[in-house]
Motif scaffolding. Sequence first.
Motif, short mmCIF file in Angstrom:
data_model
loop_
_atom_site.label_atom_id
_atom_site.label_comp_id
_atom_site.label_asym_id
_atom_site.label_seq_id
_atom_site.Cartn_x
_atom_site.Cartn_y
_atom_site.Cartn_z
N MET A 1 0.84 -1.19 0.00
CA MET A 1 0.00 0.00 0.00
C MET A 1 0.88 1.25 0.00
O MET A 1 1.81 1.36 0.79
CB MET A 1 -0.90 0.02 1.23
CG MET A 1 -1.70 1.30 1.38
SD MET A 1 -2.66 1.33 2.92
CE MET A 1 -1.34 1.28 4.15
N THR A 2 0.58 2.19 -0.89
CA THR A 2 1.26 3.47 -0.92
C THR A 2 0.26 4.57 -0.62
O THR A 2 -0.82 4.61 -1.21
CB THR A 2 1.90 3.72 -2.30
OG1 THR A 2 2.85 2.69 -2.56
CG2 THR A 2 2.60 5.07 -2.32
N PRO A 22 2.23 5.61 8.96
CA PRO A 22 3.39 4.71 9.10
C PRO A 22 4.68 5.41 8.66
O PRO A 22 4.66 6.26 7.75
CB PRO A 22 3.05 3.55 8.16
CG PRO A 22 1.57 3.58 8.04
CD PRO A 22 1.17 5.02 8.14
N ALA A 24 7.06 4.42 6.92
CA ALA A 24 7.38 4.16 5.51
C ALA A 24 6.08 3.91 4.76
O ALA A 24 5.04 3.65 5.34
CB ALA A 24 8.30 2.95 5.41
N GLY A 25 6.17 4.00 3.45
CA GLY A 25 5.02 3.66 2.64
C GLY A 25 4.15 4.83 2.24
O GLY A 25 3.04 4.63 1.74
N PHE A 26 4.63 6.08 2.41
CA PHE A 26 3.84 7.19 1.90
C PHE A 26 4.73 8.12 1.08
O PHE A 26 5.92 8.25 1.31
CB PHE A 26 3.11 7.95 3.01
CG PHE A 26 3.97 8.74 3.95
CD1 PHE A 26 4.32 10.05 3.65
CD2 PHE A 26 4.40 8.18 5.13
CE1 PHE A 26 5.10 10.79 4.53
CE2 PHE A 26 5.17 8.91 6.02
CZ PHE A 26 5.53 10.22 5.71
N GLN A 56 -1.10 6.17 -10.58
CA GLN A 56 -1.41 5.00 -9.76
C GLN A 56 -2.61 4.23 -10.32
O GLN A 56 -2.58 3.00 -10.39
CB GLN A 56 -1.68 5.43 -8.31
CG GLN A 56 -0.44 5.91 -7.58
CD GLN A 56 -0.69 6.13 -6.10
OE1 GLN A 56 -1.45 5.41 -5.48
NE2 GLN A 56 -0.04 7.12 -5.53
N THR A 61 -3.20 0.48 -9.36
CA THR A 61 -3.20 0.69 -7.91
C THR A 61 -4.35 1.60 -7.51
O THR A 61 -4.68 2.53 -8.25
CB THR A 61 -1.87 1.35 -7.47
OG1 THR A 61 -0.79 0.50 -7.82
CG2 THR A 61 -1.85 1.60 -5.97
N ASP A 247 -5.25 0.05 7.66
CA ASP A 247 -5.15 -1.40 7.71
C ASP A 247 -6.24 -2.06 6.87
O ASP A 247 -6.04 -3.07 6.23
CB ASP A 247 -5.25 -1.90 9.16
CG ASP A 247 -3.98 -1.64 9.95
OD1 ASP A 247 -2.97 -1.26 9.34
OD2 ASP A 247 -4.03 -1.80 11.19
N GLN A 250 -5.18 -1.91 3.29
CA GLN A 250 -4.10 -2.87 3.01
C GLN A 250 -4.66 -4.28 2.86
O GLN A 250 -4.18 -5.06 2.04
CB GLN A 250 -3.08 -2.83 4.14
CG GLN A 250 -1.77 -3.52 3.81
CD GLN A 250 -0.70 -3.20 4.83
OE1 GLN A 250 -0.99 -2.87 5.99
NE2 GLN A 250 0.54 -3.26 4.41
#
Length: 252
Positions: A1-2, A22, A24-26, A56, A61, A247, A250
């Motif tokens: 997930m981004t 989070p 990481a991940g953005f 995306q 995505t 969550d 994700q």
Amino acid sequence: MTITLVPYHLDERLPDSSFPLPAAGFIPVTRELPEGDVWARLGALYELVSAEVADQVAGGTRPTVVSGDCLVSTAVLAGVQRAGVDASVVWFDGHGDIHSLESSTSGYIGGMPLRQIIGDHPELLTGPLGLRPLPEERAVLVDARDLDPAEAEFLATSKIRRCPVDDVVLPDGPLVLHIDLDVIDKGDLPGLRFPVGGGPSRDAVLASYRRVMATGRVAALDLACPWHLPEGDDTAIRTRLLAEILDEIQGA
């Protein structure tokens, strides 16, 4: 997930710490905003957001955009359209966000995005972004209860559908799901810029959100976090709320 993070409230740059995401991940979307009026400044920023969303979607995505206001939704829908997806809009909000320049007594442009999405004043923002106006009947306004008189008057004759969080009637086809977290009753979510009482609980909003996501038709999620800078216990509440929402994405 981004996650695409747009750390602004309108053209005000907010610290990344305002958004307990989070580590990481953005992907943050920022830029030096040009001189000029607020519409020109936002147009420059939102062009980057729209391009990121379009890339995306075209890459298969589902974008998740997190920001400090609701106006970013114009860029999200424009990006989804740019990628060739003709999406309707489901709009969770404690407010109507349906003011025009002429009807707003405060002049707060963060209360205008839904009206602009359906075609108001395209020269300001949606036109330069290439957004095709959305027919009113393809917009659903969920649990908007704090309406100014001019907003209530407009909605009384509009084809925009209104419903509570417990009974959201979805349009057909792909969806852009916009959730302003101030749709949650102010007693359940402290620290909001524009708190609204008399609304659904945090759990009720999350349950409704999950039902929409479970349709598999959400092409993009736009999450507005219109709160003041986090302090003390408020930070923990916001962190838990965002974690539950993200969550869910994700796992979807």
